[in-house]
Design a protein around this motif. Structure first.
Motif, PDB file in Angstrom:
ATOM      1  N   GLU A  63       0.821  -1.210   0.000  1.00 23.37           N
ATOM      2  CA  GLU A  63       0.000   0.000   0.000  1.00 23.37           C
ATOM      3  C   GLU A  63       0.856   1.261   0.000  1.00 23.37           C
ATOM      4  O   GLU A  63       0.586   2.214  -0.746  1.00 23.37           O
ATOM      5  CB  GLU A  63      -0.929   0.012   1.221  1.00 23.37           C
ATOM      6  N   GLU A  64       1.901   1.255   0.837  1.00 24.41           N
ATOM      7  CA  GLU A  64       2.768   2.428   0.897  1.00 24.41           C
ATOM      8  C   GLU A  64       3.556   2.585  -0.401  1.00 24.41           C
ATOM      9  O   GLU A  64       3.817   3.713  -0.852  1.00 24.41           O
ATOM     10  CB  GLU A  64       3.719   2.339   2.084  1.00 24.41           C
ATOM     11  N   ALA A  65       3.928   1.472  -1.027  1.00 26.15           N
ATOM     12  CA  ALA A  65       4.645   1.530  -2.301  1.00 26.15           C
ATOM     13  C   ALA A  65       3.787   2.222  -3.367  1.00 26.15           C
ATOM     14  O   ALA A  65       4.280   3.057  -4.126  1.00 26.15           O
ATOM     15  CB  ALA A  65       5.032   0.126  -2.761  1.00 26.15           C
ATOM     16  N   ILE A  66       2.504   1.881  -3.403  1.00 32.55           N
ATOM     17  CA  ILE A  66       1.597   2.510  -4.372  1.00 32.55           C
ATOM     18  C   ILE A  66       1.456   3.997  -4.083  1.00 32.55           C
ATOM     19  O   ILE A  66       1.549   4.842  -4.982  1.00 32.55           O
ATOM     20  CB  ILE A  66       0.215   1.830  -4.323  1.00 32.55           C
ATOM     21  N   SER A  67       1.233   4.335  -2.814  1.00 29.98           N
ATOM     22  CA  SER A  67       1.051   5.733  -2.425  1.00 29.98           C
ATOM     23  C   SER A  67       2.300   6.564  -2.725  1.00 29.98           C
ATOM     24  O   SER A  67       2.211   7.670  -3.282  1.00 29.98           O
ATOM     25  CB  SER A  67       0.715   5.803  -0.931  1.00 29.98           C
TER      26      SER A  67
END
Length: 217
Positions: A37-41
């Motif tokens: 999730e953090e990678a996408i954000s």
């Protein structure tokens, strides 16, 4: 300058890679992510050229994060970072939009070469992973996870990473009942009867790293 985002849930691995890459000419690490999730954000916010993506992370995992980045941010390329990769899993990642694979045991020079090649529009598969894929084809051994749909594989990966139904439900925006339906369907297709049996099967077929399994035991 090639901008790189490093995504790995292990702090020591992530920070070590980031530090090493930052010392290379023409490469700048613009961020570090601890899960899919953090990678996408961060990819959306920082717009790196390359995301160095660990696959087996908490949350939605690297496979789904790769798919979402490739689909929604076509200018960003994903280089998969892995300790072990089955042929079937590799094909799923390529279908999801990955541009290459690099082993966690690779030398820094190989990682830099992979990043430069992918940045220039090529694909890159590290020698260790390429050899494993060739051997897997020669062995012609069926991977039971071939039988799972994209969503079922995603849920299976989250289960073997010790995520509870409620957590999977929250992260995938599914009801607990729907997650349990996927769970029972996975059990039926794979011929297992518990999360423990699923984890052991996942370990044998590269869905989970051996060292990570030991940490969870």
């Amino acid at each position: 300058m090639i901008k790189v985002l490093v995504a790995d849930d292990h702090h020591l691995v992530r920070t070590s890679i980031a530090r090493l890459l930052d010392g290379e000419d023409g490469i700048a690490v613009v961020g570090e992510a601890i899960d899919g999730e953090e990678a996408i954000s961060m990819a959306r916010q920082l717009r790196p050229d390359i995301v160095l993506m660990d696959i087996r992370m908490p949350g939605i995992g690297g496979l789904e994060a790769t798919r979402k980045i490739a689909k929604g941010m076509a200018d960003i390329r994903v280089l998969v970072l892995t300790a072990f990769l089955e042929e079937t899993f590799a094909q799923r990642l390529l279908d999801a939009g990955a541009s290459g694979f690099i082993s966690k045991g690779a030398e820094l020079d190989d990682m830099v070469l992979a990043i430069r090649n992918i940045f220039s529009g090529q694909r890159y598969i590290s020698p260790e992973i390429a050899q494993r894929l060739v051997l897997t084809k020669m062995e012609s051994s069926e991977n039971p996870f071939d039988n799972l749909s994209h969503r079922e594989l995603q849920v299976a990966m989250m289960i073997v990473n010790c995520q509870k139904v409620s957590e999977i439900s929250d992260r995938l925006y599914l009801s607990p009942k729907t997650v349990n339906t996927y769970r029972y369907r996975i059990f039926e297709k794979l011929g297992v009867h518990s999360d423990v049996e699923l984890t052991h099967l996942g370990l044998r077929h590269g869905l989970i790293d051996g060292y990570r399994s030991s940490e969870q035991a």
